[in-house]
Design a protein around this motif. Structure first.
Motif, PDB file in Angstrom:
ATOM      1  N   MET A 104       2.555  48.207   5.945  1.00 34.06           N
ATOM      2  CA  MET A 104       1.033  48.054   5.962  1.00 34.06           C
ATOM      3  C   MET A 104       0.563  48.906   4.961  1.00 34.06           C
ATOM      4  N   SER A 105      -0.337  48.583   4.207  1.00 35.15           N
ATOM      5  CA  SER A 105      -1.222  49.683   3.330  1.00 35.15           C
ATOM      6  C   SER A 105      -2.208  50.245   4.498  1.00 35.15           C
ATOM      7  N   VAL A 106      -2.878  51.069   3.732  1.00 29.99           N
ATOM      8  CA  VAL A 106      -3.902  52.096   4.433  1.00 29.99           C
ATOM      9  C   VAL A 106      -4.860  51.217   5.096  1.00 29.99           C
ATOM     10  N   GLN A 107      -5.675  50.007   4.213  1.00 31.93           N
ATOM     11  CA  GLN A 107      -6.488  49.247   5.090  1.00 31.93           C
ATOM     12  C   GLN A 107      -6.140  48.521   6.029  1.00 31.93           C
ATOM     13  N   GLN A 108      -4.668  48.013   5.587  1.00 34.49           N
ATOM     14  CA  GLN A 108      -4.153  47.134   6.501  1.00 34.49           C
ATOM     15  C   GLN A 108      -3.821  47.811   8.142  1.00 34.49           C
ATOM     16  N   ASN A 109      -3.482  48.918   8.063  1.00 34.74           N
ATOM     17  CA  ASN A 109      -3.664  49.707   9.127  1.00 34.74           C
ATOM     18  C   ASN A 109      -4.877  49.909  10.091  1.00 34.74           C
ATOM     19  N   ILE A 110      -5.824  50.308   9.279  1.00 34.85           N
ATOM     20  CA  ILE A 110      -7.261  50.065   9.757  1.00 34.85           C
ATOM     21  C   ILE A 110      -7.566  49.141  10.339  1.00 34.85           C
ATOM     22  N   ASP A 111      -7.294  47.940   9.752  1.00 30.25           N
ATOM     23  CA  ASP A 111      -7.750  46.655  10.131  1.00 30.25           C
ATOM     24  C   ASP A 111      -7.159  46.317  11.347  1.00 30.25           C
ATOM     25  N   TYR A 112      -5.713  46.775  11.585  1.00 30.61           N
ATOM     26  CA  TYR A 112      -4.929  46.476  12.532  1.00 30.61           C
ATOM     27  C   TYR A 112      -5.630  47.126  13.952  1.00 30.61           C
ATOM     28  N   ILE A 113      -6.151  48.377  13.666  1.00 31.32           N
ATOM     29  CA  ILE A 113      -6.764  48.938  14.981  1.00 31.32           C
ATOM     30  C   ILE A 113      -7.832  48.063  15.436  1.00 31.32           C
ATOM     31  N   TYR A 114      -8.646  47.859  14.370  1.00 29.36           N
ATOM     32  CA  TYR A 114      -9.928  47.023  14.747  1.00 29.36           C
ATOM     33  C   TYR A 114      -9.686  45.586  15.289  1.00 29.36           C
ATOM     34  N   ARG A 115      -8.810  45.026  14.736  1.00 26.38           N
ATOM     35  CA  ARG A 115      -8.487  43.697  15.313  1.00 26.38           C
ATOM     36  C   ARG A 115      -7.435  43.350  16.452  1.00 26.38           C
ATOM     37  N   GLN A 116      -6.307  44.172  16.334  1.00 25.78           N
ATOM     38  CA  GLN A 116      -5.206  43.842  17.331  1.00 25.78           C
ATOM     39  C   GLN A 116      -5.242  44.639  18.325  1.00 25.78           C
ATOM     40  N   ARG A 117      -5.588  46.132  17.973  1.00 25.64           N
ATOM     41  CA  ARG A 117      -5.639  47.322  19.227  1.00 25.64           C
ATOM     42  C   ARG A 117      -7.021  46.944  19.926  1.00 25.64           C
ATOM     43  N   SER A 118      -7.862  46.498  19.413  1.00 23.18           N
ATOM     44  CA  SER A 118      -9.249  46.307  20.026  1.00 23.18           C
ATOM     45  C   SER A 118      -9.020  45.276  21.152  1.00 23.18           C
ATOM     46  N   SER A 119      -8.286  44.188  20.580  1.00 23.98           N
ATOM     47  CA  SER A 119      -8.112  42.854  21.498  1.00 23.98           C
ATOM     48  C   SER A 119      -6.895  43.490  22.541  1.00 23.98           C
ATOM     49  N   ASP A 120      -5.981  44.289  22.185  1.00 26.11           N
ATOM     50  CA  ASP A 120      -5.134  44.776  23.419  1.00 26.11           C
ATOM     51  C   ASP A 120      -5.553  45.665  24.481  1.00 26.11           C
ATOM     52  N   LEU A 121      -6.650  46.528  24.051  1.00 25.30           N
ATOM     53  CA  LEU A 121      -7.549  47.246  24.896  1.00 25.30           C
ATOM     54  C   LEU A 121      -8.663  46.284  25.826  1.00 25.30           C
ATOM     55  N   ARG A 122      -9.036  45.216  25.250  1.00 23.21           N
ATOM     56  CA  ARG A 122      -9.788  44.560  26.006  1.00 23.21           C
ATOM     57  C   ARG A 122      -9.187  43.828  27.253  1.00 23.21           C
ATOM     58  N   ASN A 123      -7.745  43.552  26.755  1.00 25.21           N
ATOM     59  CA  ASN A 123      -6.853  43.032  27.863  1.00 25.21           C
ATOM     60  C   ASN A 123      -6.732  43.881  29.024  1.00 25.21           C
ATOM     61  N   VAL A 124      -6.841  45.077  29.169  1.00 28.16           N
ATOM     62  CA  VAL A 124      -6.800  45.973  30.283  1.00 28.16           C
ATOM     63  C   VAL A 124      -8.112  46.692  30.518  1.00 28.16           C
ATOM     64  N   THR A 125      -9.206  45.980  30.207  1.00 25.50           N
ATOM     65  CA  THR A 125     -10.276  46.629  30.348  1.00 25.50           C
ATOM     66  C   THR A 125     -11.210  45.607  31.090  1.00 25.50           C
ATOM     67  N   THR A 126     -11.474  45.893  32.283  1.00 29.65           N
ATOM     68  CA  THR A 126     -12.368  45.030  33.046  1.00 29.65           C
ATOM     69  C   THR A 126     -13.761  45.835  33.555  1.00 29.65           C
ATOM     70  N   SER A 127     -14.722  44.979  34.020  1.00 33.87           N
ATOM     71  CA  SER A 127     -15.824  45.562  34.464  1.00 33.87           C
ATOM     72  C   SER A 127     -15.876  45.833  35.813  1.00 33.87           C
ATOM     73  N   ASP A 128     -14.906  45.244  36.833  1.00 34.25           N
ATOM     74  CA  ASP A 128     -14.913  45.903  38.185  1.00 34.25           C
ATOM     75  C   ASP A 128     -13.596  45.819  38.592  1.00 34.25           C
ATOM     76  N   GLY A 129     -12.697  45.941  37.803  1.00 32.70           N
ATOM     77  CA  GLY A 129     -11.128  46.437  38.216  1.00 32.70           C
ATOM     78  C   GLY A 129     -10.706  47.842  37.661  1.00 32.70           C
ATOM     79  N   PRO A 130      -9.622  48.108  37.696  1.00 32.50           N
ATOM     80  CA  PRO A 130      -9.150  49.437  37.240  1.00 32.50           C
ATOM     81  C   PRO A 130      -9.773  49.903  35.915  1.00 32.50           C
ATOM     82  N   LEU A 131      -9.836  51.292  35.823  1.00 30.36           N
ATOM     83  CA  LEU A 131     -10.154  51.866  34.507  1.00 30.36           C
ATOM     84  C   LEU A 131      -8.999  51.792  33.462  1.00 30.36           C
ATOM     85  N   SER A 132      -9.468  51.610  32.207  1.00 34.93           N
ATOM     86  CA  SER A 132      -8.382  51.651  31.008  1.00 34.93           C
ATOM     87  C   SER A 132      -8.314  53.145  30.448  1.00 34.93           C
ATOM     88  N   PHE A 133      -7.235  53.673  30.053  1.00 33.29           N
ATOM     89  CA  PHE A 133      -6.911  54.659  29.675  1.00 33.29           C
ATOM     90  C   PHE A 133      -5.845  54.547  28.384  1.00 33.29           C
TER      91      PHE A 133
END
Length: 578
Positions: A356-385
């Protein structure tokens, strides 16, 4: 809940013992070649070091090598053998990779054929190529955990080495520094042997419990919180050196639950009433698929109940399995109170990151990691860390500004975790040169304000409005002295805040201040459809018309990412002089 800003404090020589980790809570193995019945030099196996010359030999199926009926035939013995047979390794002077193996019968190994090795060679060695008792030993890989450190140095040397390390590596001054720079917690991984301190099972040495006690005392003095993380379990939950593994095998199972719960009981009973305790993490990085989800849930429930015996307020952190589904603990954890799901994000340890290039790494954070974090973040369940993340990556030729952009992206995304984040690591040991010292990190992490502006510019362009920008640009409490401003002085427009356009004049230029009054004729470029948060956005303003008498001016504004025009428009501004 406050936000927890933290760093991982590596408090052990190769990351395997009690080491603090900082948090941003919303609080803010040499190998040989053996087959199960005969030697196969093409197979790599494990050496269990007993001392400088004696070793046990372990196969890939977890069985040990031994002598059949105390004769000369080498065979595989039970993996549960309590006292596996030891073999002595003799090395040729000047050529340590050329070795001989002496068995307990007094004889040396010799190769009878490519597929057969016996322990019946009697004579001395000439170390020549035709000597059947001489073998070439290749070190395929080594492990650098606390087990290897203490086992390698032996009880006397290791005890002094570790005591000196604990006294000097992380000190009260570090807690003072972190507190003064906006961090409010540390995550401290500990090994299972801490419960047996000051006389833990060999080869571990006493002293880790005192180091942890010191950390709690310093944390209280400087107003910081502590997460105690059970990082290393007996027989290992993932096979990594930092898990206390002896040889890289992952062997933790249901039969180990009772002892592991007892370790949690020890930690909870000791620190539950300490004002600095904020959470206990029941296990670090269990690895799928060998560690079954049902077994993990059974342990997590028992560990949770144990913590609750001593504290109703301390959070209980449940680490997701490496290689498991992101949401696999959500329904289970939703039935528990004050629990947190821990995920670890690195742009490392996967071959695809190397490409991955520099920009591809950054895009991965915004697209994939953001999605991954949403999968463990809920409004009324356990907290995410996000319990571990780093500014290190595999992007070649990355500049300091690239590192800043990479940090900005991660701060943006991981800052959405409802329990916070922990950066790996506050300090680094030379054996791990890719981990940055806090002062290096400080030179890379952007200021919170500028970080907000970058993502807000994206939103501003999307909605073509300026009025909403100010309400989002908020400095995180306590972060100002650590996250210093980092906007380059060559930027013409440094940001938009509460409806005021703040312009920085070119060297030798006007010292007039221009205040935003309106914008029209906005159009977006077809070359670059959108600005991705993490991009460096430069806005160049050209004065088109100035009426000094009335203090108004019209300016043409063009926004660029690199050489690509993003959008343009006409600005109406009011002027004022310093």
């Amino acid at each position: 809940m406050p936000i927890l800003f933290s760093f991982y404090l590596s408090w052990v020589l190769f990351c395997s013992l009690a080491s603090p980790n900082s948090v941003n809570l919303p609080l803010k193995a040499a190998s040989l070649g053996w087959n199960s019945s005969a030697v196969n030099i093409n197979k790599a196996e494990k050496l269990w070091r007993i001392n400088e010359t004696f070793y046990n030999f372990r196969l890939s199926n977890k069985q040990f090598i031994g002598l059949e009926n105390q004769g000369n035939k080498l065979v595989a013995v039970s993996a549960t053998e309590k006292f596996p047979e030891a073999f002595q390794i003799t090395r040729k002077n000047g050529e340590p990779h050329r070795v001989r193996f002496r068995a307990s019968n007094g004889f040396f190994f010799q190769a009878k054929s490519e597929m057969q090795v016996t322990a019946d060679y009697k004579g001395p060695s000439t170390w020549e190529e035709n000597d059947p008792s001489v073998f070439n030993m290749t070190i395929v890989s080594t492990m650098h955990g606390e087990y290897q450190i203490t086992n390698g140095y032996g009880p006397d040397k290791a005890a002094k080495l570790m005591r000196d390390h604990w006294k000097s590596y992380i000190t009260e001054e570090d807690f003072k520094f972190m507190s003064q720079n906006g961090l409010n917690a540390v995550r401290i991984p500990v090994g299972w042997w801490i419960a047996y301190d000051p006389k833990p099972p060999k080869p571990f040495v006493g002293g880790s419990l005192q180091a942890l006690d010191n950390a709690f005392r310093w944390a209280q003095k400087y107003g910081m919180k502590v997460i105690v993380d059970l990082h290393a379990l007996r027989v290992s939950q993932n096979g990594s050196p930092h898990s206390g593994s002896r040889d890289g095998f992952q062997e933790w199972s249901d039969s180990d639950i009772q002892e592991t719960v007892a370790i949690i009981d020890f930690l909870a009973s000791r620190y539950a009433d300490h004002p600095s305790l904020v959470a206990i993490e029941l296990m670090n990085e269990p690895k799928a698929p060998d560690l079954k989800l049902d077994s993990l849930k059974t342990y997590y429930k028992a560990g949770y109940d144990t913590v609750r015996k001593y504290s109703s307020s301390a959070y209980v952190i449940l680490s997701n399995r490496l290689g498991g589904e992101w949401s696999e603990l959500l329904s289970f954890a939703s039935n528990l109170s004050r629990v947190v799901i821990d995920v670890h994000f690195y742009n490392l340890f996967w071959d695809n990151f190397n490409k991955m290039s520099v920009q591809q790494n950054i895009d991965y954070i915004y697209r994939q990691r953001s999605s991954d974090l949403r999968n463990v973040t809920t409004s009324d369940g356990p907290l995410s860390f996000v319990g571990e993340w780093s500014c290190e990556w595999e992007a070649e030729g990355a500049s300091k500004r690239d590192y800043q952009r990479f940090a900005e992206a991660q701060l943006d995304v991981y800052g959405r975790a409802t329990f916070g984040w922990a950066y790996w690591a506050y300090k680094w040991f030379p054996a791990y040169p890719t981990v940055m010292h806090v002062n290096q990190i400080r030179g890379i992490l952007p200021s919170r304000i500028n970080f907000c502006q970058i993502s807000l510019i994206r939103n501003m362009l999307k909605h073509v409005t300026l009025g909403v920008v100010g309400r989002f640009c908020q400095m995180m409490p306590g972060s100002g002295s650590f996250f210093r401003p980092s906007i380059p002085s060559t930027f013409l427009a440094s940001g938009v805040l509460r409806g005021m356009l703040m312009l920085q004049p070119e060297v030798g230029g006007s010292h007039d201040n221009f205040f935003f009054d309106g914008i029209e004729k906005v159009k977006q470029s077809e070359v670059l459809e959108a600005v991705i948060a993490g991009d460096t956005l430069v806005t160049r303003m050209t004065l088109v018309k100035l009426q000094k008498r009335f203090g108004i001016a019209k300016m043409e504004g063009k926004a660029y990412v690199g050489d690509d025009l993003v959008c343009e428009g006409e600005f109406l501004v009011a002027t004022g002089t310093d």
